[in-house]
Design a protein around this motif. Structure first.
Motif, mmCIF file in Angstrom:
data_model
loop_
_atom_site.group_PDB
_atom_site.id
_atom_site.type_symbol
_atom_site.label_atom_id
_atom_site.label_comp_id
_atom_site.label_asym_id
_atom_site.label_seq_id
_atom_site.Cartn_x
_atom_site.Cartn_y
_atom_site.Cartn_z
ATOM 1 N N ARG A 98 -5.016 -2.730 8.513
ATOM 2 C CA ARG A 98 -6.404 -3.188 8.399
ATOM 3 C C ARG A 98 -6.437 -4.695 8.156
ATOM 4 O O ARG A 98 -5.581 -5.217 7.438
ATOM 5 N N ASN A 188 0.790 -1.809 -0.076
ATOM 6 C CA ASN A 188 -0.499 -1.205 0.245
ATOM 7 C C ASN A 188 -0.244 0.302 0.187
ATOM 8 O O ASN A 188 -0.028 0.940 1.208
ATOM 9 N N PRO A 189 -0.246 0.857 -1.026
ATOM 10 C CA PRO A 189 0.125 2.270 -1.175
ATOM 11 C C PRO A 189 -1.068 3.166 -0.861
ATOM 12 O O PRO A 189 -2.181 2.669 -0.677
ATOM 13 N N TYR A 191 -4.200 5.141 -1.841
ATOM 14 C CA TYR A 191 -5.021 4.937 -3.052
ATOM 15 C C TYR A 191 -6.371 5.656 -2.999
ATOM 16 O O TYR A 191 -7.281 5.345 -3.757
ATOM 17 N N HIS A 198 -14.691 9.919 1.944
ATOM 18 C CA HIS A 198 -14.247 8.891 2.858
ATOM 19 C C HIS A 198 -13.076 9.389 3.732
ATOM 20 O O HIS A 198 -12.866 8.924 4.847
ATOM 21 N N ALA A 209 -0.121 8.585 3.659
ATOM 22 C CA ALA A 209 -0.312 7.141 3.508
ATOM 23 C C ALA A 209 -1.662 6.806 2.889
ATOM 24 O O ALA A 209 -1.958 5.639 2.626
ATOM 25 N N LEU A 210 -2.492 7.828 2.645
ATOM 26 C CA LEU A 210 -3.867 7.574 2.206
ATOM 27 C C LEU A 210 -4.187 8.132 0.821
ATOM 28 O O LEU A 210 -4.884 7.491 0.033
HETATM 29 N N1 GLN Z 1 -7.838 0.813 3.457
HETATM 30 C C1 GLN Z 1 -7.733 2.167 3.932
HETATM 31 C C2 GLN Z 1 -9.105 2.763 4.015
HETATM 32 O O1 GLN Z 1 -9.768 2.843 3.036
HETATM 33 C C3 GLN Z 1 -6.853 3.005 3.042
HETATM 34 C C4 GLN Z 1 -5.485 2.458 2.983
HETATM 35 C C5 GLN Z 1 -4.676 3.045 1.888
HETATM 36 O O2 GLN Z 1 -4.949 4.101 1.313
HETATM 37 N N2 GLN Z 1 -3.675 2.341 1.554
HETATM 38 O O3 GLN Z 1 -9.529 3.142 5.076
#
Ligand code: GLN
Length: 281
Positions: A98, A188-189, A191, A198, A209-210
């Motif tokens: 991103r 960028n773990p 999170y 979402h 990864a999310l």
């Molecule tokens: N930024 C991403 C999003 O919210 C999530 C990335 C992440 O969890 N590291 O779509």
């Protein structure tokens, strides 16, 4: 269902794609993709707007449009994504990089600015985006990149090879198996909280990864707990996190004994990264 008048010019195809629900930029990028043009060549489309769409591109376009209208990220359909000026190959084995994450890269470059040959590790590297951006901007850095997923590491490795950028790649669960110390640790773990709505919009990307526990902070807490033992004195830990997590992450950093806990805003003005310094000797 996607359909075109025959014969169709590139200009008329763009109009049709938008009436079918694609936004203008996505329509332009998909058209460039099926025509084998680089995705940055939007001016080329204008210059060729009265060209006919070749039949092979037409069939390919119909398939791509269907995937996009089902919500698949454009980056997976085109197999590439630009990040920090680098063209990265991406597929569903990795999160799509991103633009907001460029904030983290810029911050890491700042904290490493006066340290020639410094070492940095990117945890949960995915496509290798952060690590490769750092190595590309600062070839003198010793850049390591780690991921739990072997599949993600394969993507990072192929990006590193294609871009001729040297990364020291490792498989592991955060810093558990790492013995070295670094001048900076960046990540960028995952999170996002387990039941966050979402996530509905992110079903094409790897959940690993999310998603990170009930409040989205499980992995961030683990990294903070491990990082003190893996930083040189005065080294920095920099973390990307969710839009409402900055306060909690700064607090966790202070609690773990880090100094100068602070946050940085992303392109939308949201506090998107927090970081702090390991105490100097
Ligand atoms: N930024 C991403 C999003 O919210 C999530 C990335 C992440 O969890 N590291 O779509």
């Amino acid at each position: 269902m996607f359909s075109l008048k025959t014969p169709a010019t590139l200009a008329s195809v763009l109009v049709t794609l938008q009436t079918q629900g694609l936004d203008r930029l996505d329509a332009q990028l998909l058209l460039l993709h099926v025509l084998g043009q680089p995705l940055h060549a939007r001016a080329w489309l204008l210059a060729h707007d009265s060209d006919p769409l070749p039949p092979a591109a037409r069939a390919k376009l119909a398939a791509c449009v269907q995937r996009r209208l089902r919500g698949e990220p454009l980056a997976y359909i085109c197999g590439q994504k630009e990040f920090f000026g680098l063209n990265l190959t991406v597929d569903p084995r990795v999160l799509v990089p991103r633009p907001d994450t460029e904030t983290l890269v810029e911050w890491a470059l700042e904290v490493l600015a006066n340290r020639v040959g410094a070492s940095v590790i990117d945890l949960g590297t995915g496509s290798g985006a952060i690590a490769l951006a750092l190595k590309h901007t600062r070839p003198d850095l010793q850049v390591s990149a780690l991921d739990f997923s072997h599949e993600a590491l394969a993507v990072a490795r192929s990006n590193a090879q294609r871009l001729s950028l040297a990364l020291d790649l490792h498989q592991g669960c955060w810093l558990a198996g790492v013995t070295a110390r670094f001048d900076a640790i960046v990540a960028n773990p995952p999170y996002i909280a387990e039941h966050d709505q979402h996530l509905e919009a992110l079903t094409h990307e790897p959940a690993q990864a999310l998603v990170s526990g009930p409040d989205g902070l499980d992995d961030i807490r683990t990294i903070i707990a491990q990082a003190q033992n893996h930083l040189h004195p005065g080294g920095w830990l920099l973390l990307e996190h969710g839009f409402d997590q900055a306060c909690a992450v700064r607090e966790a950093l202070r609690h773990a004994g880090f100094l100068n806990a602070q946050s940085r805003r992303d392109l939308s003005g949201i506090e998107r990264c927090s970081g702090a310094m390991h105490a100097p000797v």
